[in-house]
Design a protein around this motif. Structure first.
Motif, PDB file in Angstrom:
ATOM      1  N   VAL A 172       0.865  -1.182   0.000  1.00 43.24           N
ATOM      2  CA  VAL A 172       0.000   0.000   0.000  1.00 43.24           C
ATOM      3  C   VAL A 172       0.901   1.230   0.000  1.00 43.24           C
ATOM      4  CG1 VAL A 172      -1.750   1.309   1.247  1.00 43.24           C
ATOM      5  CG2 VAL A 172      -1.830  -1.191   1.241  1.00 43.24           C
ATOM      6  N   ASP A 173       0.728   2.077  -0.997  1.00 44.03           N
ATOM      7  CA  ASP A 173       1.430   3.358  -1.074  1.00 44.03           C
ATOM      8  C   ASP A 173       0.638   4.336  -0.215  1.00 44.03           C
ATOM      9  OD1 ASP A 173       2.478   5.832  -1.698  1.00 44.03           O
ATOM     10  OD2 ASP A 173       2.364   5.561  -3.871  1.00 44.03           O
ATOM     11  N   LEU A 174       1.179   4.689   0.939  1.00 41.85           N
ATOM     12  CA  LEU A 174       0.469   5.551   1.875  1.00 41.85           C
ATOM     13  C   LEU A 174       0.340   6.978   1.375  1.00 41.85           C
ATOM     14  CD1 LEU A 174       2.156   4.205   5.121  1.00 41.85           C
ATOM     15  CD2 LEU A 174      -0.095   3.605   4.205  1.00 41.85           C
ATOM     16  N   ASP A 207      -2.497   6.366  -1.221  1.00 45.14           N
ATOM     17  CA  ASP A 207      -3.553   5.479  -0.765  1.00 45.14           C
ATOM     18  C   ASP A 207      -4.010   4.542  -1.882  1.00 45.14           C
ATOM     19  OD1 ASP A 207      -5.201   4.406   1.191  1.00 45.14           O
ATOM     20  OD2 ASP A 207      -6.900   5.646   0.583  1.00 45.14           O
ATOM     21  N   ARG A 208      -3.026   3.828  -2.466  1.00 41.79           N
ATOM     22  CA  ARG A 208      -3.363   2.852  -3.494  1.00 41.79           C
ATOM     23  C   ARG A 208      -2.478   1.627  -3.357  1.00 41.79           C
ATOM     24  NH1 ARG A 208      -0.990   5.735  -9.001  1.00 41.79           N
ATOM     25  NH2 ARG A 208      -1.192   3.722  -9.982  1.00 41.79           N
ATOM     26  N   VAL A 209      -2.991   0.512  -3.828  1.00 42.29           N
ATOM     27  CA  VAL A 209      -2.290  -0.763  -3.722  1.00 42.29           C
ATOM     28  C   VAL A 209      -1.524  -1.006  -5.014  1.00 42.29           C
ATOM     29  CG1 VAL A 209      -2.579  -3.256  -3.446  1.00 42.29           C
ATOM     30  CG2 VAL A 209      -4.039  -1.682  -2.170  1.00 42.29           C
ATOM     31  N   VAL A 243       5.448   3.062   2.376  1.00 41.06           N
ATOM     32  CA  VAL A 243       4.646   1.893   1.998  1.00 41.06           C
ATOM     33  C   VAL A 243       4.562   0.925   3.170  1.00 41.06           C
ATOM     34  CG1 VAL A 243       5.228   2.034  -0.448  1.00 41.06           C
ATOM     35  CG2 VAL A 243       6.583   0.599   1.036  1.00 41.06           C
ATOM     36  N   ALA A 293       0.193  -4.880   2.162  1.00 37.35           N
ATOM     37  CA  ALA A 293      -1.267  -4.816   2.069  1.00 37.35           C
ATOM     38  C   ALA A 293      -1.903  -5.833   3.018  1.00 37.35           C
ATOM     39  CB  ALA A 293      -1.721  -5.092   0.639  1.00 37.35           C
ATOM     40  N   GLU A 294      -2.965  -5.416   3.673  1.00 39.17           N
ATOM     41  CA  GLU A 294      -3.749  -6.310   4.533  1.00 39.17           C
ATOM     42  C   GLU A 294      -4.543  -7.260   3.624  1.00 39.17           C
ATOM     43  OE1 GLU A 294      -3.858  -6.273   7.915  1.00 39.17           O
ATOM     44  OE2 GLU A 294      -2.356  -4.674   7.962  1.00 39.17           O
ATOM     45  N   GLU A 328      -7.308  -5.591   1.697  1.00 38.04           N
ATOM     46  CA  GLU A 328      -6.813  -4.690   0.643  1.00 38.04           C
ATOM     47  C   GLU A 328      -6.353  -5.488  -0.573  1.00 38.04           C
ATOM     48  OE1 GLU A 328      -5.106  -1.028   3.324  1.00 38.04           O
ATOM     49  OE2 GLU A 328      -3.994  -2.916   3.308  1.00 38.04           O
ATOM     50  N   ARG A 329      -5.724  -6.631  -0.337  1.00 37.73           N
ATOM     51  CA  ARG A 329      -5.322  -7.495  -1.462  1.00 37.73           C
ATOM     52  C   ARG A 329      -6.559  -7.991  -2.195  1.00 37.73           C
ATOM     53  NH1 ARG A 329      -1.643  -9.644   2.439  1.00 37.73           N
ATOM     54  NH2 ARG A 329      -2.931 -11.501   2.647  1.00 37.73           N
ATOM     55  N   ALA A 341      -8.120  -5.170  -4.328  1.00 39.76           N
ATOM     56  CA  ALA A 341      -7.315  -4.865  -5.514  1.00 39.76           C
ATOM     57  C   ALA A 341      -7.460  -5.959  -6.568  1.00 39.76           C
ATOM     58  CB  ALA A 341      -5.851  -4.691  -5.120  1.00 39.76           C
TER      59      ALA A 341
END
Length: 87
Positions: free
Chosen positions: A26-28, A31-33, A62, A65-66, A69-70, A73
């Protein structure tokens, strides 16, 4: 400011271990995976799940990903593919 032993009060950013290629991160900052692709000049390269244009990010911005979140995506990628947006 240096202390008696010459150390600085400034904290260095924590070392983030380099993930295996393909790991979802996750790019903090955005806010995208993205899928980890590699490292170059201290920056990490991420690519959208399912393909697309890569972007670079600082390793301290970064996190892995939880599971949810995976799943989101990968589901978004499958939906785009079913609509014919991806080959």
């Amino acid at each position: 400011m240096p202390t008696k032993n010459g150390a600085s009060d400034e904290q260095e950013p924590p070392h983030v271990p380099t993930p295996a290629p393909g790991t979802l991160m996750v790019d903090l900052s955005e806010d995208r995976v993205g899928e980890f692709r590699g490292e170059w000049c201290g920056k990490w390269s991420l690519r959208p799940v399912g393909g697309g244009v890569e972007w670079t990010v600082d390793p301290q911005d970064v996190r892995p990903a939880e599971p949810i979140e995976r799943l989101r995506a990968e589901l978004a990628c499958a939906n785009r593919r079913s609509r014919g947006e991806l080959l």
